[in-house]
Design a protein around this motif. Structure first.
Motif, PDB file in Angstrom:
ATOM      1  N   ASN A  67      24.845  82.879  43.571  1.00  0.00           N
ATOM      2  CA  ASN A  67      24.674  83.416  42.227  1.00  0.00           C
ATOM      3  C   ASN A  67      23.390  82.861  41.612  1.00  0.00           C
ATOM      4  O   ASN A  67      22.825  81.876  42.094  1.00  0.00           O
ATOM      5  N   PHE A  68      22.902  83.481  40.573  1.00  0.00           N
ATOM      6  CA  PHE A  68      21.610  83.124  40.002  1.00  0.00           C
ATOM      7  C   PHE A  68      21.576  81.711  39.432  1.00  0.00           C
ATOM      8  O   PHE A  68      20.550  81.038  39.506  1.00  0.00           O
ATOM      9  N   ASP A  69      22.687  81.239  38.885  1.00  0.00           N
ATOM     10  CA  ASP A  69      22.723  79.874  38.360  1.00  0.00           C
ATOM     11  C   ASP A  69      22.460  78.860  39.472  1.00  0.00           C
ATOM     12  O   ASP A  69      21.724  77.892  39.289  1.00  0.00           O
ATOM     13  N   ILE A  70      23.053  79.094  40.636  1.00  0.00           N
ATOM     14  CA  ILE A  70      22.836  78.184  41.757  1.00  0.00           C
ATOM     15  C   ILE A  70      21.397  78.290  42.254  1.00  0.00           C
ATOM     16  O   ILE A  70      20.749  77.273  42.530  1.00  0.00           O
ATOM     17  N   MET A  71      20.877  79.489  42.361  1.00  0.00           N
ATOM     18  CA  MET A  71      19.503  79.656  42.831  1.00  0.00           C
ATOM     19  C   MET A  71      18.513  78.950  41.912  1.00  0.00           C
ATOM     20  O   MET A  71      17.571  78.303  42.375  1.00  0.00           O
ATOM     21  N   THR A  72      18.738  79.055  40.618  1.00  0.00           N
ATOM     22  CA  THR A  72      17.872  78.376  39.656  1.00  0.00           C
ATOM     23  C   THR A  72      18.001  76.867  39.797  1.00  0.00           C
ATOM     24  O   THR A  72      16.995  76.149  39.801  1.00  0.00           O
TER      25      THR A  72
END
Length: 94
Positions: A67-72
């Motif tokens: 998910n984007f939170d993890i990627m960030t």
């Protein structure tokens, strides 16, 4: 925290079925699910009855990935990135 039901492991004779169970999120990885998936391989390796492992996802998608939170967070937090890469290595190599 991951709901234990986010990763479901069932036995069917010598077959172990691992199901990602976050269909509403297209089985995208949360931080906790990623860790749980990385650790399940050791448990399966210690199972003398297991001969085959099938990895699948419930719902309409196998997995949308991270998910984007993890990627960030992977981009910004070195310690988290190193842990995430180590877990990813264990997911791939067992």
């Amino acid at each position: 925290m991951t709901d234990p039901a986010d990763l479901v492991v069932t036995s069917h004779g010598a077959v172990r079925l691992i199901e990602l169970n976050r269909p509403e999120q297209l089985n995208s990885m949360s931080e906790e699910l990623h860790s749980t998936l990385a650790s399940v391989w050791g448990t399966l390796a210690d199972d003398p009855e297991a001969r085959v492992v099938v990895l699948t996802g419930r719902g309409r998608a196998f997995s949308a990935g991270g998910n984007f939170d993890i990627m960030t967070r992977v981009q910004r937090d070195r310690a988290f990135r190193e842990r995430n890469v180590d877990e990813a290595r264990r997911i791939i190599t067992g």
